[in-house]
Every structure is written in structure tokens, then in C-alpha cells.
Scaffold this motif. Structure first.
Motif, PDB file in Angstrom:
ATOM      1  N   PRO A 168      15.837  30.231  36.163  1.00  0.00           N
ATOM      2  CA  PRO A 168      16.396  28.883  36.309  1.00  0.00           C
ATOM      3  C   PRO A 168      17.917  28.954  36.439  1.00  0.00           C
ATOM      4  CG  PRO A 168      15.822  29.313  34.031  1.00  0.00           C
ATOM      5  CD  PRO A 168      15.355  30.497  34.810  1.00  0.00           C
ATOM      6  N   ILE A 169      18.496  27.840  36.864  1.00  0.00           N
ATOM      7  CA  ILE A 169      19.956  27.782  36.916  1.00  0.00           C
ATOM      8  C   ILE A 169      20.484  27.557  35.500  1.00  0.00           C
ATOM      9  CG2 ILE A 169      21.932  26.459  37.753  1.00  0.00           C
ATOM     10  CD1 ILE A 169      20.372  25.895  40.273  1.00  0.00           C
ATOM     11  N   LYS A 170      21.338  28.475  35.072  1.00  0.00           N
ATOM     12  CA  LYS A 170      21.867  28.363  33.713  1.00  0.00           C
ATOM     13  C   LYS A 170      23.303  27.875  33.756  1.00  0.00           C
ATOM     14  CE  LYS A 170      19.214  32.312  32.146  1.00  0.00           C
ATOM     15  NZ  LYS A 170      19.453  33.737  32.268  1.00  0.00           N
ATOM     16  N   ALA A 171      23.769  27.507  32.574  1.00  0.00           N
ATOM     17  CA  ALA A 171      25.172  27.130  32.465  1.00  0.00           C
ATOM     18  C   ALA A 171      26.036  28.295  32.917  1.00  0.00           C
ATOM     19  CB  ALA A 171      25.496  26.770  31.015  1.00  0.00           C
ATOM     20  N   CYS A 172      27.153  27.952  33.594  1.00  0.00           N
ATOM     21  CA  CYS A 172      28.037  29.016  34.062  1.00  0.00           C
ATOM     22  C   CYS A 172      29.475  28.541  33.979  1.00  0.00           C
ATOM     23  CB  CYS A 172      27.674  29.405  35.498  1.00  0.00           C
ATOM     24  SG  CYS A 172      28.589  30.836  36.088  1.00  0.00           S
ATOM     25  N   ILE A 173      30.328  29.435  33.533  1.00  0.00           N
ATOM     26  CA  ILE A 173      31.745  29.102  33.436  1.00  0.00           C
ATOM     27  C   ILE A 173      32.523  30.003  34.387  1.00  0.00           C
ATOM     28  CG2 ILE A 173      32.216  30.681  31.497  1.00  0.00           C
ATOM     29  CD1 ILE A 173      34.034  28.421  30.369  1.00  0.00           C
TER      30      ILE A 173
END
Lengths: 229, 798
Positions: free
Chosen positions: B608-613
Motif C-alpha cells: 500500500p501507499i505509506k506515509a512518506c516524508i
């Protein structure tokens, strides 16, 4: 050898019972040459098949060599076929994929006769029926008469006590028929019991006894008049 | 007697040439396919069998329960040393650090300096490594070899490549312009079937200045593993109990408390897809079972053909059977006769099967992209398998027809030209067999369609970024100055639209991760996030969309953050705009979020698309990316190579297009799909052959009926319908069984992926239509031929 007592053969449908054979009493002794005659549908072939244990009676008693047949298991039946009974069919029924030699050899294989003896027995038959030259041919390469010769050779190569023949000459020319019947006669003289089914009065004369079947019942059972001369 | 059987079998084979070839070819295809599957399974289950005491060898792995359950084989660098100190139950323990790919090896050959590129097969290990894993030593001492500082053990092939015929032991080689290493041993090349596939094993003892890795427990690398061998008699359960809280005891952060450390047996390395291995390829046992089932289906289909064709052929042979019975053949003898025939056909088929399997093996190896290294008859197991196959096929295919045929009533067999074979209930056994075949082929077709469309989706699905005309190339040495050099030189080129640097590129398998803190007013959020070091050109180069706020501005250290939409959700905010200007604490830096990027896939669609910084940091750039002018690609590539080579004169340039990188994520699925397609077409061909034989027989049998009907005024169309109706009905019955089964199977396969296609009705309709089409084509020729035949011809012979 064969003792039929009050033998019936019928087919049941829901409401009716159609008799093919009814109340047949027949005794055939060893060494006889019996011809079963009668109009179409009289039950001749059925009777022959019952005697040959290819078919079963619906009622009545059948003793083969003093043994009740209805008790015989499939295994024992094939033993009887192997050792005591030979069949000759109207349509020859040779195995198409086997040569003349191999067709004659097959019953001996089932009897478990070893190689050398088997060879000489087959050779003997080929010799006796004058078909040595044809031994490597396939049935379709033979004329009807020749095929039936092979059929007879195959039936008797195992030296059965009883030879059953269903219209053996039915598909043959008169001349070819005579050859087969002469062989039968000779075999009978050598002691083989023969039962044949035929329409032909002429062929019946080769035998010693004629059983007339009409509508599944024995109409007459007479000895053949001794041949003149 | 046996001679008689063999003779008649042979003559029958020749007599019915078309049926015989269907029988033999069908069986050969089935057996050949089954052999291929068997080889595949044999290969995949034969990994790492060469190590003595393999049952005592384990890998240290982690289960992280902090955010859901995740598994990893990635361990922090200090773990092996720490375990070594704390446990005396280990006979040997070693780190295996494979964080060096695509390296340059420099060797002095006389006065010449030779450079070699080594893409893989390199590991940094502890000296005890060779007490765990078995390698065959050609020279050097396994116990001593890696104790010496900066020592290396190389494979036979590498030794030959670097040093020719000279004895390599004691020679020096330079590793990636970084380490000068002394060769202290040569080992035989590793076998194909190993997940410890190393050609170059370098001692971890590299001296203080060049020590690899880091001291903390807060970072780990997916390519640093820890292997160990238990002392004899030690229960793995007792070790696991002690390891359960080990991570948390050594790393006191909150999330570390939920990490469970445990030992994974070596034998699971190749199968357990929760973890990665050094081949980057695990085969789940489920896949192997599935392949096995496919193989079995092939075998079953071909046996069913055999049964169908033989039972119909038997009716041609009823006279022979009757005559044989009259001559005194016992039933057993007839069964034996027909089994002999089956055996002969099977033996001929096996010869064909071996030939086909040899061809198929080449095809399969090229599909899979790795070679089995198995000769067909090398493996005694295969010979054994073939033997078992002969027995199974004979029994499966031969026994039923033999029983049936030998059971004919001799009188009927002789009298009638054909025996009708009917089983009670109106649905004949033959129909059930045909249905079974159709079920098999329909399931396979539907599954193939689903796999193929999922793959198509994988490769074509919108990722939220522009993958066209983007070239990525690794930076072998990090450093701001190098990055600036490249940028300055390339910026002038007209062939290049934009250039950007980052740690891992926009999308990659296995990225960097960390955790951030944010006070959203209700609570202090402490969540994990993917991390990307990028520059301000990242957005343009990869075609990522800005959803709110502004882009980053290049700087040497992070002073502001970009985040993605998933990150905003992690912060506990509903609206992208709310996040702008908020201060987030990440890796010790507290800085504002200046922009929000629309979600794009930062890794394959398995996940899945995860949080990314996103933050700036030129010292963490390992990957360059260039958006090309599509009209000038050749020129651009040449320019990039030139610049790159001047910046990294001691390295070898390589690049990859982004769309190819993305396609590569789905390598395993693509292989699986190709393999399945191969076997499915086999199954369909086999099934169609059998059906063809069956229909041609039925059509022949009904010649007279068709003739009579035509005389009575039946049209050609109605005759076609008459002859094909039954089979179309069977296809429908088969579909009613196949559809739910394949739905269930495919649903569970798709659940492996985070992004999946919907199992639409069309897949099933297509599967059914394909089946109908195959059936129609197969029976069409025969039915149309009999429908168009002149009735006079067929009736004349009766």
C-alpha cells in the motif's frame, strides 16, 4: 454329456413374459452329431448359446457332464470353454488383427500349451485343412470359405469334446459348405460330439439326429435315416 | 501369451493410427508436462542441502508488531556481536553484509591494472561464516582465512578471472577503490541451488578506520543478515524464548519494545516470503503446490483422453473380446491384455515425453531466467519419478477401460458391432470425464486471464508519477560536490529537461524508514514514515503533483519538509492545507511542512501507499534521475555517461529507464504468468485432442442416424446442433463447477497484493467463451462434415 430338463428362456417386460424357449427336454450323449433346425425365431441359436454357456437359461436344469451349469462360476466357465467346447460361428469371427496362424494358436495360448507342442498342433491343423500357404495372411485377405476353415481349425485345435456350430455354412457357397460339413462328419467319426444349427436340410443329413424347434419348443426329435449306400 | 498381447496391441496401434497418435501424443504431452513440473519442484526444494547439519543453521529475523505485523530479515549491524557475547548455545554466528553491489575490483596484473565489474555475489562476513556454511575449499584454511584483517576468500571462477593460472592466495585486490584486500582462500563455485550465493567473501575485520556499518540499533539494512549454527542438542524454542524481548532490551525506544526477534530455520529461507533472501527470490510452498496441481491436471487430462478414446475404441474390438472369451480367456487375462496395451502406449509416450520435456526445459529455463543445472537423467529421483509415473498412468488410464472391456458379455460382444457404455443415472461416465477435463481447462484459462490482467494492471496502473523517458543511475560515491559537478555539466544540455538526485529514487523496493513526532493538538503522534532525501527538481523530474503548499528549496540540511497525503493522515489531519506550516519532528530536526504531494506509489503495487516524508540532504544522495527530451534519448544518454565518467573515473556507468525498473518489480509474477501460460496451453491442447477423438468417433457412430434424419428432411444446421448439443451442455456443466473454484483460488491469490484488480464477471465469461470456442472448433469439423455428407453414402453400407 448334456442333459436339459424343462428348460425355459424368457425375457420379462413389465407386463409380459416373452418365451424364447419353453420346456425343453433334451439329452445329448457323447459322440452324437445333432442338428437343430427350425424356422427363424424358433430359438435355435438361443438353445445353442445356452448349451455353449454363452447365455443362461431362465428356468429349468442344465447338466453339463453331470454338473449343474447354473452353479458354475465365470472362472470355471472359461475353464470349460478352454478345455471342452469349441465354437464355429456363421460370420467366422476371426480376430482381424491376427494372422491365420495366430488365430489358430490363440486358444492354445489360453490353454497354456507350451511353445513346441503348440507349434506342432497349429502346424497339424494348417496341414489338415490345407491352409499352410495362408498361415501368414490376415482374415480379410481370405475368402469366406477359407475364413471358415480357419474358424473350424481354431475351434478344434484344442481338441474339445463338444463342437458347437451356429449356421457354419450360412455365409458360404454350397461347395464351400460341403467342405466344412465333410470335416464335421469326419470329426464326429473320430468321436467328437457336434451340435449344429442350420436351415439347410442337406447339411442336416450329415448328422445323426435332427431336433426340430418351433416357437421355442421341441416339435420333433428324430434320427437321420441311414444313408443309402 | 505376452507375445500375442504385444502383437495385437501393436497391430491395433497401427490400425487406428489417428486415435493412437492422439493417445500417444496426449499422454506424451501430459507426462512431459508433469516431468517439467516435477523438475521445477525438485529444483526449488533442493536449496541449501549441501551444508552439513543444515537443521542446526538459522537466520536471526524480526517480527515488528508496532504498526500491524511486519516481518524483516534486516538486523542492525551490532546484533551478531551482541548475540555472540550473550549466548553460549551457538556453535558459530556471523553477520552477512551484502550492501555492496555493482562494485569495481581492481587487480594489478604485472604492470597492468585491470578493472572488473562485480554485480553481485559479494558478502562481508565474520570468520565463523565458514563454520556455518559449507564451501569446498581449493586452497586456504577455512578456520583461519578470514581472521586476518582485510582478507578475502574468492571463488574458483573469480580466481581464474583475476589471476589467471597463478596461485591467488596471498595476492592483493582492491575493492571498489576502498579496501585493499588480501586473498587468503579459494573455494569452489557455489552450487545453483543455494540462497547463500557468494563468490567473494570479505572479512568484516577491516580495521577501525574502515569499519562497516554503525553502532546503533535504530537503523537496519535489508541486506544485512545474521546467521548462526546452534550447538548440537540445543532446542530452538528455548533460544526463541530468550530472544523474544532481546531487541527491546538493547534498544530502548518505544517501538523497539514490540519487536520480537526469533530464529528462522535455514530450510525455510527459500520458501518463506515474509522475508527476503540474497537471491531476492522466494518461492512460496503454495506456489509449488499450485504448480504441482497444474502438473497433476496435465497428467489427469491426458489420462482422461486415454480412457475416453480407449473406451470408444473398445466398442470396435468387442468382437475380438467376445471371441477370446468364447475361446476360454478368463477375465483376468483380458484385463492383462489391455493393461499390456496401455503399458506399451505409455512406454512409447514416455519416450516422447522425455523429448518434449528436454525441449520444454530449455523454454522453461528461459522463462524463469535461471537455469536448473539439472540434466534430465542426472537426477535418479527423476528416473524414479518416471517409473512411478508409468505405474500411475497405466493404472489410471488403463485399468478402467480394461475392466469395462473385459466385462462385456461375450454373446453381445460378438453379435453387436458396438457396445453402448452407459452408467446408471443417465449421465455416462464418459460425460463425467469430459466434464472433468473441461473443468480443468476452464479453471486454468480463468486463472491465466486473472494473472495476466493483474500483471497488466501492475505494469500499467497509474502510479501518480511519470515513468516515461526517465533514466536513473546510481551514484557510487556520495558527496555534495559530485552531485553539483554532475548537475552543472548536464544542465546545459538541450536533451535533458530536468535532473534530480535522491536517496532511492521515487519508487523502489525497500526504501528508507524512520519515525516522526507531531503534536496535532489532541495528542502527540509518533508514527513511522518512509523517508526520501530529494532536491527541488524531484517533483519535475518524476512528474509528481503538488497537492498543497510549495516545493522544497535546495539546502545542505533539512530546514523544511514535503510530505505526501498519507503522511497528512498519519498526522491526524483531514485536510492537506491544514498540514502546511505545521512543525514536525523527524530524525532530530524540527521543521515546518511546506508542501503536500499527491500520493504516488513509492514501492511496488504489492504494498500500500505509506506515509512518506521528503527532505533535502545532498549527502544522502545515491541515485540520480534525468527526465529526457524524448526526441533526443540517444544523445542524452551519451552525454550523461560522459559526465558521469568524468566525475567517477574509477567506476563503470550504468543506467536504467524508470519504466523498466517498475516492470522489474513484478518479475516473479511475470515468470509465474509465463509459466502458467505454457502449461495451460498444454492442458488445452491435450484436452482438445481428446475431445476431437471422441467427437469423431461419436460422429462416425451416428453416421446412420444422421443419414436417416437427413432423408427425413433434417437440415445441416439441425444436424450440427444434434451432434454438438451434448458437448455444449457439458461445457456449461463444467463451467458451473469451474467458475466458483477459480473464483476462490484467484481471490486468495489476489489478496497477496495491496493493489489488485476486481475479479470482474468478464473474466469468467471470457473463460467460458474460450472453452466453448475450443469445444466448437474441435468438434466443428467433424460435425459439419457429417452434417454435409450425402445420406445415400452413409446408408448404403448398412
Amino acid at each position: 454329456m448334456i442333459q436339459l430338463t424343462n428348460l425355459d428362456k424368457y425375457y420379462s417386460t413389465k407386463f409380459t413374459r416373452t418365451f424364447v424357449l419353453k420346456g425343453i427336454d433334451l439329452e445329448i450323449k457323447s459322440g452324437e452329431f445333432v442338428t437343430i433346425m427350425g424356422p427363424s425365431g424358433a430359438g435355435k441359436s438361443t438353445l445353442l448359446n445356452i448349451i455353449g454357456m454363452l447365455d443362461e437359461a431362465s428356468a429349468g436344469e442344465y447338466l453339463f457332464m453331470d454338473e449343474p451349469v447354473y452353479k458354475i462360476k465365470e472362472r470355471k466357465r472359461s475353464e470349460l470353454h478352454k478345455h471342452h467346447i469349441g465354437f464355429v460361428f456363421q460370420a467366422y469371427h476371426l480376430i482381424d488383427e491376427l494372422t491365420v496362424y495366430e488365430n489358430i494358436e490363440t486358444p492354445l495360448l489360453y490353454k497354456g500349451i507350451k511353445g513346441k507342442e503348440r507349434k506342432s498342433m497349429v502346424a497339424d491343423m494348417l496341414d489338415r485343412f490345407n491352409i499352410v500357404a495362408k498361415k501368414d495372411l490376415f482374415p480379410e485377405q481370405l475368402s469366406g470359405g477359407q475364413q471358415q476353415l480357419v474358424g473350424v481349425a481354431r475351434a478344434i485345435v484344442g481338441q474339445p469334446k463338444l463342437l458347437l456350430a451356429d449356421e457354419p455354412t450360412g455365409n458360404l457357397h454350397t461347395e464351400q459348405g460341403h467342405i466344412i460339413m465333410d470335416i464335421f462328419k469326419k470329426l464326429n467319426q473320430q468321436g467328437m460330439t457336434i451340435i449344429q444349427v442350420t436351415h439347410s436340410e442337406e447339411n442336416a443329413q450329415y448328422g445323426k439326429r435332427i431336433v426340430q424347434l418351433v416357437d421355442g419348443m421341441v416339435k420333433s426329435d428324430d434320427l437321420v435315416a441311414a444313408e443309402a449306400g | 501369451m505376452l507375445r500375442n498381447y504385444i502383437i495385437i496391441s501393436w497391430r491395433n496401434l497401427l490400425k487406428n493410427k489417428s486415435y493412437s497418435s492422439i493417445n500417444i501424443l496426449g499422454l506424451a504431452l501430459g507426462i512431459g508436462g508433469a516431468c517439467l513440473v516435477f523438475l521445477l519442484v525438485l529444483f526449488e526444494t533442493g536449496f541449501d542441502k549441501q551444508h552439513p547439519d543444515a537443521d542446526r543453521i538459522y537466520r536471526v529475523v524480526l517480527e515488528n508488531n508496532y504498526y500491524g505485523k511486519t516481518y524483516s530479515q534486516a538486523i542492525p549491524y551490532p546484533v551478531p556481536e551482541s548475540l555472540r557475547g550473550d549466548f553460549d548455545q551457538f556453535e558459530a554466528i556471523s553477520i552477512v553484509d551484502t550492501n555492496e553491489d555493482n562494485t569495481v575490483i581492481t587487480v594489478q596484473q604485472g604492470n597492468q591494472i585491470e578493472r572488473f565489474k562485480e554485480e553481485k555475489g559479494i558478502a562481508f562476513v565474520d570468520p565463523e561464516f565458514f563454520e556455518i556454511f559449507h564451501y569446498k575449499w581449493l586452497s586456504g584454511d577455512p578456520k583461519q582465512a578470514l581472521i586476518e584483517q582485510r582478507s578475502v576468500v574468492i571463488s574458483e571462477t573469480l580466481a581464474l578471472k583475476y589471476f589467471g593460472d597463478a596461485d591467488p592466495v596471498g595476492k592483493m585486490l582492491n575493492f571498489h577503490n576502498r579496501y585493499d584486500l588480501k586473498v587468503t582462500g579459494v573455494v569452489e563455485d557455489h552450487p545453483k541451488q543455494t540462497d547463500i550465493p557468494f563468490n567473494m567473501l570479505i572479512s568484516m575485520n577491516l580495521g577501525k578506520e574502515q569499519k562497516r556499518g554503525w553502532d546503533g540499533w535504530d537503523a537496519s539494512s535489508g541486506r544485512v543478515h545474521c546467521y548462526l549454527k546452534l550447538k548440537p542438542g540445543i532446542e530452538v524454542a528455548s533460544i526463541n524464548a530468550q530472544l523474544e524481548e532481546y531487541f527491546g532490551q538493547h534498544h530502548h525506544e518505544e517501538y523497539a519494545q514490540s519487536i520480537i526477534m526469533f530464529l528462522q530455520p535455514l530450510k525455510d529461507l527459500h520458501f518463506d516470503n515474509r522475508f527476503d533472501n540474497f537471491n531476492n527470490r522466494t518461492v512460496s510452498e503454495r506456489t509449488l503446490w499450485a504448480m504441482g496441481l497444474v502438473g497433476l491436471s496435465l497428467l489427469l487430462t491426458s489420462c482422461i483422453n486415454f480412457i475416453n478414446i480407449n473406451t470408444v475404441l473398445a466398442t470396435n474390438r468387442s468382437k475380438e473380446i467376445g471371441v477370446r472369451k468364447v475361446m476360454g480367456s478368463a477375465r483376468v487375462q483380458l484385463i492383462l491384455q489391455f493393461m499390456t496395451e496401455t503399458l506399451i502406449i505409455t512406454l512409447i509416450s514416455i519416450v516422447g515425453a522425455i523429448t518434449l520435456a528436454k525441449l520444454g526445459l530449455v523454454k522453461m529455463e528461459s522463462l524463469l531466467g535461471y537455469s536448473f543445472g539439472l540434466e534430465l537423467f542426472d537426477a535418479m529421483t527423476l528416473v524414479g519419478f518416471l517409473f512411478i509415473l508409468i505405474v500411475v498412468v497405466c493404472l489410471l488410464a488403463g485399468l478402467y477401460p480394461a475392466f469395462l472391456i473385459s466385462g462385456f458379455n461375450p454373446l453381445e460382444a460378438i453379435k453387436k458391432t458396438g457396445i453402448t457404455l452407459k452408467s446408471p443415472g443417465g449421465f455416462s461416465l464418459r460425460s463425467s470425464l469430459v466434464v472433468t477435463q473441461l473443468v480443468i481447462s476452464q479453471i486454468l484459462v480463468i486463472c491465466t486471464l486473472v494473472v495476466a490482467s493483474q500483471l497488466k494492471y501492475f505494469i500499467e496502473a497509474p502510479l501518480g508519477l511519470d515513468r516515461e523517458a526517465v533514466v536513473e543511475f546510481p551514484l557510487p560515491v556520495k558527496g555534495k560536490d559530485k552531485v553539483e559537478q554532475i548537475t552543472n555539466q548536464l544542465q546545459q544540455s538541450t536533451a535533458i529537461r530536468s535532473i534530480s538526485f535522491s536517496n532511492t529514487g521515487a519508487i523502489s523496493n525497500g526504501g528508507w524508514g524512520g519515525s516522526f513526532e507531531y503534536d496535532n493538538g489532541r495528542e502527540v503522534v509518533d508514527e513511522s514514515t518512509a523517508v526520501k532525501y530529494v532536491d527541488q527538481n524531484f517533483i519535475d523530474t518524476y512528474g509528481v503533483q503538488l497537492a498543497a503548499g510549495e516545493n522544497l528549496i535546495n539546502s545542505d540540511s533539512a530546514t523544511m519538509f514535503l510530505v505526501n497525503e498519507a503522511f497528512v493522515k498519519s498526522m491526524g489531519l483531514n485536510d492537506n492545507d491544514q498540514a502546511i506550516g505545521e512543525y514536525v519532528k523527524f530524525w532530530g530536526v524540527e521543521a515546518p511542512v511546506v508542501g503536500v504531494l499527491k500520493d504516488f506509489n513509492t514501492s511496488s503495487l504489492h504494498n500500500p501507499i505509506k506515509a512518506c516524508i521528503f527532505l533535502t540532504g545532498p549527502n544522502s544522495f545515491f541515485m540520480g534521475a534525468v527526465k529526457l527530451n524524448p526526441t533526443n534519448i540517444e544523445q542524452a544518454l551519451a552525454e550523461i555517461q560522459e559526465v558521469w565518467t568524468t566525475v567517477y573515473p574509477n567506476h563503470i556507468f550504468e543506467y536504467q529507464f524508470l519504466d523498466e525498473t517498475i516492470e522489474r518489480f513484478y518479475r516473479e509474477e511475470q515468470k509465474l504468468s509465463k509459466l502458467v501460460k505454457l502449461f495451460v496451453s498444454l492442458a488445452i491442447v491435450i484436452g482438445a485432442m481428446g475431445l476431437f477423438g471422441l467427437v469423431s468417433f461419436v460422429a462416425r457412430r451416428r453416421t446412420k442416424e444422421v443419414g436417416v434424419r437427413k432423408v427425413l428432411g433434417a437440415s445441416a444446421a439441425s444436424v450440427v446442433l444434434l451432434l454438438s448439443r451434448h458437448f455444449v451442455l457439458l461445457t456449461l456443466v463444467a463451467f458451473l463447477i469451474a467458475a466458483p473454484v477459480s473464483y476462490y483460488v484467484m481471490q486468495s491469490w489476489l489478496s497477496n497484493f495491496s493493489f489488485q484488480i476486481d475479479l470482474g464477471v468478464w473474466v469468467f465469461i471470457a473463460g467460458f467463451a474460450a472453452s466453448v470456442l475450443i469445444v466448437t472448433l474441435t468438434i466443428g469439423y467433424q460435425t459439419v462434415r457429417s452434417a454435409l455428407a450425402n445420406p445415400v453414402d452413409s446408408l448404403r453400407y448398412e
